[in-house]
Write a protein that holds these residues in place. Structure first.
Motif, PDB file in Angstrom:
ATOM      1  N   THR A   1      12.668  -9.230  -6.852  1.00  0.00           N
ATOM      2  CA  THR A   1      13.437  -8.838  -5.669  1.00  0.00           C
ATOM      3  C   THR A   1      13.295  -7.350  -5.375  1.00  0.00           C
ATOM      4  OG1 THR A   1      15.372  -8.647  -7.073  1.00  0.00           O
ATOM      5  CG2 THR A   1      15.162 -10.659  -5.817  1.00  0.00           C
ATOM      6  N   GLY A   2      12.703  -6.596  -6.302  1.00  0.00           N
ATOM      7  CA  GLY A   2      12.409  -5.201  -5.996  1.00  0.00           C
ATOM      8  C   GLY A   2      11.261  -5.061  -5.016  1.00  0.00           C
ATOM      9  N   SER A   3      10.471  -6.115  -4.900  1.00  0.00           N
ATOM     10  CA  SER A   3       9.349  -6.116  -3.961  1.00  0.00           C
ATOM     11  C   SER A   3       9.876  -6.512  -2.577  1.00  0.00           C
ATOM     12  CB  SER A   3       8.307  -7.131  -4.450  1.00  0.00           C
ATOM     13  OG  SER A   3       7.283  -7.252  -3.508  1.00  0.00           O
ATOM     14  N   VAL A   4       9.853  -5.571  -1.642  1.00  0.00           N
ATOM     15  CA  VAL A   4      10.589  -5.761  -0.379  1.00  0.00           C
ATOM     16  C   VAL A   4      10.278  -7.073   0.344  1.00  0.00           C
ATOM     17  CG1 VAL A   4      11.121  -4.769   1.871  1.00  0.00           C
ATOM     18  CG2 VAL A   4      10.764  -3.285  -0.070  1.00  0.00           C
TER      19      VAL A   4
ATOM     20  N   THR B   1       4.690  -0.970 -23.390  1.00  0.00           N
ATOM     21  CA  THR B   1       5.149  -0.207 -22.242  1.00  0.00           C
ATOM     22  C   THR B   1       3.978   0.168 -21.332  1.00  0.00           C
ATOM     23  OG1 THR B   1       6.861   0.677 -23.669  1.00  0.00           O
ATOM     24  CG2 THR B   1       6.534   1.769 -21.564  1.00  0.00           C
ATOM     25  N   ALA B   2       2.865   0.541 -21.941  1.00  0.00           N
ATOM     26  CA  ALA B   2       1.704   0.948 -21.132  1.00  0.00           C
ATOM     27  C   ALA B   2       1.215  -0.219 -20.281  1.00  0.00           C
ATOM     28  CB  ALA B   2       0.594   1.450 -22.054  1.00  0.00           C
ATOM     29  N   ILE B   3       1.067  -1.391 -20.899  1.00  0.00           N
ATOM     30  CA  ILE B   3       0.575  -2.542 -20.134  1.00  0.00           C
ATOM     31  C   ILE B   3       1.583  -2.910 -19.045  1.00  0.00           C
ATOM     32  CG2 ILE B   3       0.008  -5.002 -20.303  1.00  0.00           C
ATOM     33  CD1 ILE B   3      -1.032  -4.372 -23.167  1.00  0.00           C
ATOM     34  N   SER B   4       2.867  -2.894 -19.395  1.00  0.00           N
ATOM     35  CA  SER B   4       3.890  -3.200 -18.383  1.00  0.00           C
ATOM     36  C   SER B   4       3.776  -2.254 -17.200  1.00  0.00           C
ATOM     37  CB  SER B   4       5.302  -3.062 -18.977  1.00  0.00           C
ATOM     38  OG  SER B   4       5.412  -3.815 -20.151  1.00  0.00           O
ATOM     39  N   THR B   5       3.560  -0.969 -17.509  1.00  0.00           N
ATOM     40  CA  THR B   5       3.499   0.016 -16.432  1.00  0.00           C
ATOM     41  C   THR B   5       2.324  -0.266 -15.501  1.00  0.00           C
ATOM     42  OG1 THR B   5       4.422   1.605 -17.977  1.00  0.00           O
ATOM     43  CG2 THR B   5       3.475   2.483 -15.959  1.00  0.00           C
ATOM     44  N   VAL B   6       1.184  -0.613 -16.084  1.00  0.00           N
ATOM     45  CA  VAL B   6       0.010  -0.911 -15.254  1.00  0.00           C
ATOM     46  C   VAL B   6       0.298  -2.119 -14.358  1.00  0.00           C
ATOM     47  CG1 VAL B   6      -2.383  -1.698 -15.327  1.00  0.00           C
ATOM     48  CG2 VAL B   6      -1.606   0.099 -16.889  1.00  0.00           C
ATOM     49  N   VAL B   7       0.875  -3.165 -14.939  1.00  0.00           N
ATOM     50  CA  VAL B   7       1.166  -4.366 -14.156  1.00  0.00           C
ATOM     51  C   VAL B   7       2.173  -4.049 -13.048  1.00  0.00           C
ATOM     52  CG1 VAL B   7       2.187  -6.672 -14.261  1.00  0.00           C
ATOM     53  CG2 VAL B   7       0.638  -5.906 -16.072  1.00  0.00           C
ATOM     54  N   LEU B   8       3.194  -3.292 -13.403  1.00  0.00           N
ATOM     55  CA  LEU B   8       4.203  -2.936 -12.405  1.00  0.00           C
ATOM     56  C   LEU B   8       3.582  -2.137 -11.273  1.00  0.00           C
ATOM     57  CD1 LEU B   8       7.140  -1.935 -14.778  1.00  0.00           C
ATOM     58  CD2 LEU B   8       7.144  -3.833 -13.169  1.00  0.00           C
ATOM     59  N   PHE B   9       2.700  -1.220 -11.644  1.00  0.00           N
ATOM     60  CA  PHE B   9       2.068  -0.403 -10.606  1.00  0.00           C
ATOM     61  C   PHE B   9       1.210  -1.272  -9.680  1.00  0.00           C
ATOM     62  CE2 PHE B   9      -1.139   2.568  -8.960  1.00  0.00           C
ATOM     63  CZ  PHE B   9      -0.282   3.498  -8.376  1.00  0.00           C
ATOM     64  N   GLY B  10       0.495  -2.217 -10.288  1.00  0.00           N
ATOM     65  CA  GLY B  10      -0.306  -3.142  -9.475  1.00  0.00           C
ATOM     66  C   GLY B  10       0.572  -3.909  -8.501  1.00  0.00           C
ATOM     67  N   ALA B  11       1.693  -4.402  -8.994  1.00  0.00           N
ATOM     68  CA  ALA B  11       2.598  -5.156  -8.125  1.00  0.00           C
ATOM     69  C   ALA B  11       3.131  -4.281  -7.005  1.00  0.00           C
ATOM     70  CB  ALA B  11       3.754  -5.720  -8.952  1.00  0.00           C
ATOM     71  N   LEU B  12       3.348  -3.014  -7.329  1.00  0.00           N
ATOM     72  CA  LEU B  12       3.862  -2.094  -6.311  1.00  0.00           C
ATOM     73  C   LEU B  12       2.828  -1.886  -5.203  1.00  0.00           C
ATOM     74  CD1 LEU B  12       5.958  -0.155  -5.271  1.00  0.00           C
ATOM     75  CD2 LEU B  12       5.106   1.567  -6.849  1.00  0.00           C
ATOM     76  N   VAL B  13       1.572  -1.717  -5.605  1.00  0.00           N
ATOM     77  CA  VAL B  13       0.516  -1.532  -4.604  1.00  0.00           C
ATOM     78  C   VAL B  13       0.424  -2.766  -3.704  1.00  0.00           C
ATOM     79  CG1 VAL B  13      -1.970  -1.269  -4.288  1.00  0.00           C
ATOM     80  CG2 VAL B  13      -0.783   0.092  -6.023  1.00  0.00           C
ATOM     81  N   TRP B  14       0.458  -3.930  -4.338  1.00  0.00           N
ATOM     82  CA  TRP B  14       0.398  -5.178  -3.576  1.00  0.00           C
ATOM     83  C   TRP B  14       1.582  -5.255  -2.595  1.00  0.00           C
ATOM     84  CZ3 TRP B  14      -0.257 -10.596  -6.396  1.00  0.00           C
ATOM     85  CH2 TRP B  14      -0.560 -11.563  -5.439  1.00  0.00           C
ATOM     86  N   THR B  15       2.762  -4.880  -3.104  1.00  0.00           N
ATOM     87  CA  THR B  15       3.971  -4.906  -2.266  1.00  0.00           C
ATOM     88  C   THR B  15       3.796  -4.044  -1.022  1.00  0.00           C
ATOM     89  OG1 THR B  15       5.476  -5.327  -4.101  1.00  0.00           O
ATOM     90  CG2 THR B  15       6.380  -4.170  -2.197  1.00  0.00           C
TER      91      THR B  15
END
Lengths: 648, 199, 315
Positions: free
Chosen positions: A386-389, C71-85
């Motif tokens: 849900t953080g993804s808008v 933590t490092a792998i989580s951060t990479v995955v999170l960043f990828g999801a953010l870019v996609w978002t």
């Protein structure tokens, strides 16, 4: 008048029977009603907090079960819409405000001085005061519900629906004033925790030797101090709009409904972290004891606790993604909401690493702590979704969010709390909880909870909006809701088993001794239950694990637990410097006092007067409040607050 | 195995200036109260930015009373500080005089502010600006009144000879609260009385 | 109501993103669960809880690497999801072509007022709860808040946008296939928040134009005596709130009834629009939708029958 500050070289001694008797005489609270109303003992107050919070948990749970009956099948008519609306709003208010933080305050109240090697909190009377205010505010908030005027606009209470035009009854007045009332307790408690940790640690307990639970509650308290005024202000402005015709939220007169949402969520999101970080701290301290090793990654975990809260101030807008904001703002807050998962990952992997490299002794407490890791991750990833808008635009205000927030609040608050009860019950009472009943308790709660809430993610993905009192047949939601309702009753039964275990073991549980878990922190160095003065001598600490130094053999230095500062000239404890914990001052601690209780009565009169427009009562309450505070703060010779103390 | 040797330094007992817990307590109070004013001002500027059309009233609050009143409040802060210097140096009379001056100046501030309120062309209910003006200055006024009650208490206690030298933590604690109330006024003053001139 | 079977250019990227983050999420839960169970199994002590002190406390191994790598792998995955978002956000921000049609939707307790705007004022119409759109082209939706906050949501076509008093939000939607897409208010708005559905009816452009032209016609005229009587009752009893164009019923606070029978449901999706339901609703709306703004008028059976008969004409 001679001006002479008394200074003293504190006496160093070994704890003796004679000194224990003397300290007991100095610190004990008289039995009976007088002691009940006047005690400032953090342990008694802590237990009261926990019991009161559980009473609210049971009330909120019953409300939830009634709603689950209504939602068990489509088109049910058990409740009227208004009844349902008051139930879900009161359920939220109860669980979030009257259970989740107070129960953690209870544990912290009981444990902090014991963890820190102090004889009480920094402000013992303020401590009693914050408890009494909590009770009074809780009764105040429930009084509305009892007369059919409970909150009916959800716990976040959006305007304009909360305005007088759409909500003319007293419902909102009870809620608004009640929240301001409760805020006094939260703020006072937060201030007390912060000062306690920075001033009253045992000598040698430098900032890098604090248990993680202290970090959790400290961070939460700092946040509360900064954000509680936002919500108190929001509710005050709402009350002004409703009673005095101001125009803060009234659109027809230039009001701004979104200001409510900003003020509420600037508070609301840090608050969510405030009601999980202390519980995560309890896991970080409890889990390693059962894994028979120190926590892996103490420093990263402590820093991630603080980092979570710092980031937590910057994510409030993710509750407002659908309000029509510009894309740039959305991207920023979406980013912050996703990044905040990083410190959580640190904690999760630290717990996993602790288990992975430990020799876990599987007890009920361990099961609760370990299962919390999975529940935390489920609640975490649904929060990440849900953080993804764009995803949030679909999932917000559906049952997906309901599932998410219950995984967060039950998973990261109630499960750790249940584990903490199993872990610290021996310290509280001197008796162990029944381990076999404990297994039944754990598995019933764990299975019931997941049956109730795991399918609820699907209910949300399939489009069921939250806060509907009923739903049509044939939407594909029926069987999911039925499963949730069944699971919720199983879950409730699990909590009942916990209560049964507590009642039963309180009477005839196995005797515990001072350190039944062979744990490492200071509270286990004193008898169970601890004496009123906590420590016969103030310990001196040289490591993070004072009770494991012999086993860990990490240095030659040993903490001194049986020999230390005696401090028996009246109620005294030691004040140390903020970071390094060097001895700085001898604190004179107050005697038992009725002032906190009486002040609470005065403040209650003020709020009741404001609620009912009995201005005379409000005035009486206001004057009594001022008077009570003045009497409370009147400088006392015995506390070393006046110049003539110099003669003493 | 090494048993640590416990030092036995001479340390003060009880409430000593900044070293007791009272000083920390008032800092906590100030922190949370400062947050309250941050949210009040956030609300004001939120309205100022979000309101379509004219937000300010035709006659914004004037400086004629508020500017001298600001000076009065600052002087009273100075008086508290001067009294505190006195007690630290053992001059109790200076403490009592300082507190008395501060109290009188504080009362003068409240009185003038009440006149100032009556001068306004708007009311609490006439517009969203009026609601904000009276709520925010009202909150400040409530804090001034709390500060005056503190000053009265300190004055009484000082007159009773309770404080001397380092045993004067309540003066420090109550005094810093009064300074805080004055500092908040400067921000409120800037927001309501000066910003209309900055356009 | 599931958006996962989305049907529009605006929905597709979001569905893909949802599946993406959902798969990541499920994978994370599974990995953590396996690590947890394996970790417990691997080192599990044989010591009973009562003898816990028999299990020696020691720092075993250096597991800190797990924290850093995790933590490092989580951060990479999170960043990828953010870019996609952010990419999806940009993709659905605005339609690929300028919308030809603008519809104004107002959220009210507890129904949706729908107005079709046009440069030609004679083509502006007002209807309720059912939003007809042409397929294959983007449609702009202006969202107006009238009383309290509501949220407009048609899962298969578009995510939520609030209707907030004092501000106008704009969103858009586009249906690729003809069909009826259900939506619902998702910001809690009071007693009947549960009964505040909206429907988007997507038709091919020519069918849509026909519908619009039909809606522009004034209300049908009564012919039989009962219909005439019904019209009198409607004007007298209902006209203060409801509009029937071409009659004296001129209210605007409740749904426009001029073409009531062209709608499939009544009371914002609460009931199917059948004669029996309509009669039951008119006789006692509070029994069906407690709290609804429509009052109980204490009509006689004959009056209900007259009114229902007349309303059946309003196709």
């Amino acid at each position: 008048m001679t001006i002479l500050d008394i200074e003293r070289r504190p006496e160093v001694a070994a704890a003796s029977e004679a000194s224990r008797r003397r300290l007991d005489e100095i610190w004990k609270t008289p039995p009976g009603i007088a002691g009940f109303l006047s005690t400032v003992d953090h342990k008694q107050i802590g237990i009261r907090y926990i019991i009161t919070a559980f009473a609210f948990l049971i009330l909120g749970g019953i409300e939830a079960l009634i709603m689950r009956v209504q939602l068990g099948r489509p088109e049910q008519q058990l409740l009227t819409p208004e009844q349902y609306d008051q139930l879900f709003s009161t359920h939220g208010m109860t669980m979030i405000f009257l259970y989740a933080l107070p129960v953690l305050s209870g544990f912290s109240n009981y444990l902090w001085p014991l963890l820190l090697g102090a004889r009480d909190m920094a402000f013992p009377r303020l401590n009693a005061f914050s408890y009494w205010i909590y009770v009074a505010a809780g009764i105040f908030m429930y009084a509305g519900f009892a007369i059919g005027a409970g909150p009916n606009d959800g716990w976040f209470n959006y305007v304009p629906y909360a305005s007088r035009q759409f909500n003319p009854g007293m419902n909102m007045d009870f809620y608004a004033l009640g929240m301001i009332f409760l805020g006094i307790s939260t703020s006072a408690g937060a201030a007390n925790f912060i000062v306690t940790v920075f001033r009253t640690r045992a000598p040698g307990m430098s900032i890098n030797r604090l248990p993680i639970m202290i970090w959790g509650t400290l961070t939460a308290s700092a946040a509360n101090l900064l954000v509680v005024p936002a919500v108190s202000l929001a509710f005050f402005l709402l009350w002004m709009d409703r009673q005095f015709g101001t125009h803060f939220f009234d659109v027809s007169q230039g009001g701004q409904p979104l200001l409510w949402q900003h003020l509420f969520w600037i508070f609301g999101h840090p608050w969510v972290y405030a009601i999980v970080l202390p519980a995560m701290g309890m896991v970080s301290d409890g889990l390693p004891v059962f894994c028979r090793r120190p926590l892996v990654g103490y420093t990263p975990v402590a820093l991630s606790t603080v980092a979570t809260m710092v980031l937590g101030f910057g994510v409030w807008v993710h509750h407002m993604f659908a309000t029509g904001m510009p894309n740039l703002a959305l991207s920023f807050f979406s980013g912050a909401s996703i990044v905040i998962a990083v410190p959580s990952a640190v904690a999760v992997f630290a717990w996993l690493a602790t288990i992975w490299s430990g020799r876990p002794v599987v007890t009920t407490a361990f099961l609760f702590f370990a299962s919390m890791i999975v529940l935390f991750v489920i609640g975490g990833v649904s929060g990440f979704m849900t953080g993804s808008v764009p995803v949030d635009w679909q999932l917000t205000d559906t049952y997906f969010v309901v599932a998410h927030l219950h995984y967060v609040l039950i998973g990261i608050n109630l499960f750790p709390v249940a584990g903490a009860i199993y872990y610290w019950f021996p310290k509280f009472t001197g008796r162990m909880l029944d381990e076999e009943l404990g297994r039944w308790n754990f598995w019933t709660m764990f299975i019931g909870f997941n049956i109730a809430f795991l399918p609820m993610h699907l209910t949300g993905l399939w489009g069921m909006p939250r806060r509907v009192y009923t739903y049509p047949d044939g939407m594909g939601w029926d069987w999911l809701n039925l499963i949730t309702s069944v699971g919720s009753f199983l879950f409730a039964f699990g909590i009942l088993l916990l209560l049964i275990n507590v009642v039963k073991s309180r009477r005839d549980g196995r005797l515990a001794g001072p350190n039944p878990w062979d744990a490492s922190t200071l509270e286990w160095s004193v008898p169970s239950p601890p004496p009123p003065y906590n420590f016969a001598v103030i310990p001196h600490i040289v490591s993070r694990h004072p009770l494991w130094e012999q086993q860990l053999q990490e240095s030659d230095a040993r903490s001194s637990l049986d020999t230390g500062y005696l401090l028996d000239h009246g109620r005294e404890t030691i004040a140390t410097t903020s970071l390094d914990s060097d001895i700085d001052l001898i604190l004179k601690m107050p005697e038992d006092s009725y002032a906190p209780f009486l002040l609470t009565v005065a403040v209650s009169a003020l709020f009741v007067g404001l609620l009912l427009h009995w201005w005379w009562l409000a005035a009486v309450g206001g004057f009594a409040t001022v008077g009570a505070i003045m009497i409370w703060l009147w400088p006392e010779r015995d506390l070393g607050q006046t110049a003539d103390a110099g003669h003493g | 195995m090494v048993e640590v040797a416990l030092g036995r330094p001479r340390v003060p007992v009880g409430s000593i200036r900044r070293r007791g817990v009272g000083w920390w307590g008032v800092m906590m109070l100030i922190t949370t109260e400062a947050s309250l004013f941050v949210y009040l001002l956030f609300s004001f500027y939120y309205f100022a930015l979000q309101t379509p059309g004219e937000f300010l009233p035709r006659h914004p609050p004037s400086l004629s009373l508020s500017l001298p009143n600001t000076a009065i409040l600052l002087l009273s802060s100075f008086a508290v500080w001067w009294g505190d210097v006195g007690v630290r140096r053992g001059r109790q009379r200076q403490l009592v005089v300082g507190l008395a001056i501060a109290l009188l100046l504080g009362i003068a501030f409240v009185t003038i502010q009440l006149f100032e309120w009556r001068q306004q062309s708007f009311t609490l209910r006439s517009s969203e600006y009026g609601s904000l003006f009276f709520t925010i200055t009202g909150f400040h006024m409530a804090h001034v009144v709390a500060g005056l009650l503190i000053l009265v208490s300190l004055l009484v206690w000082s007159a009773l000879g309770y404080f001397a030298g380092r045993r004067s933590a309540p003066i420090l604690i109550g005094g810093v609260y009064w300074h805080f109330v004055d500092a908040v006024w400067l921000v409120v003053f800037f927001t309501f009385y000066l910003t209309p001139y900055l356009r | 109501m599931s958006y996962l079977s989305g049907a529009g250019v605006k929905a597709d990227p979001v569905v893909a993103l949802t599946w993406g983050v959902l798969v990541i999420s499920i994978a994370v839960v599974i990995i953590v669960s396996i690590l947890l169970l394996a970790g417990i199994q691997r080192g599990r002590s044989r010591v009973a809880a009562v003898d816990i002190e028999l299990q020696q406390v020691e720092r075993r191994g250096n597991a800190l690497a797990l924290v850093y790598w995790g933590t490092a792998i989580s951060t990479v995955v999170l960043f990828g999801a953010l870019v996609w978002t952010v990419a999806v956000l940009a993709a659905i921000n605005a339609p690929h072509a300028k919308p030809m049609l603008t519809i104004e939707v107002t959220g009210l307790q507890w129904w949706w007022k729908v107005r079709y705007l046009s440069d030609d004022p004679s083509r502006t119409i007002t209807t309720a709860n059912e939003i007809h759109i042409p397929t294959g082209q983007p449609v702009r939706v202006r969202l107006i808040g009238a009383d309290v906050i509501h949220s407009f949501w048609i899962p298969a076509l578009t995510g939520k946008t609030d209707t907030i008093p004092g501000q106008t939000n704009v969103t858009w939607l586009e249906a690729q296939r003809p069909g009826v897409y259900r939506g619902q208010c998702t910001e809690y708005c009071g007693e009947q928040h549960a009964h505040m559905a909206a429907f988007v009816v997507a038709d091919t452009p020519d069918v849509f134009q026909t519908w619009w032209n039909d809606q522009l016609r004034p209300a049908a005229q009564p012919t039989t005596a009962q219909e005439v009587q019904g019209q009198v009752e409607v004007q007298f009893r209902c006209g203060a709130c409801h509009m029937v164009r071409g009659t004296d019923a001129g209210g605007s606070v409740a749904p426009d009834l001029t073409h009531l029978m062209s709608r499939k449901t009544i009371a914002a999706g609460t009931l199917d629009n059948t004669i029996a339901n309509l009669a039951g609703w008119i006789a006692n709306p509070q029994a069906i939708k407690p709290g609804t703004r429509m009052p109980v008028l204490n009509l006689s059976g004959q009056e209900v029958s007259d009114i229902t008969t007349y309303l059946q004409l309003l196709k």
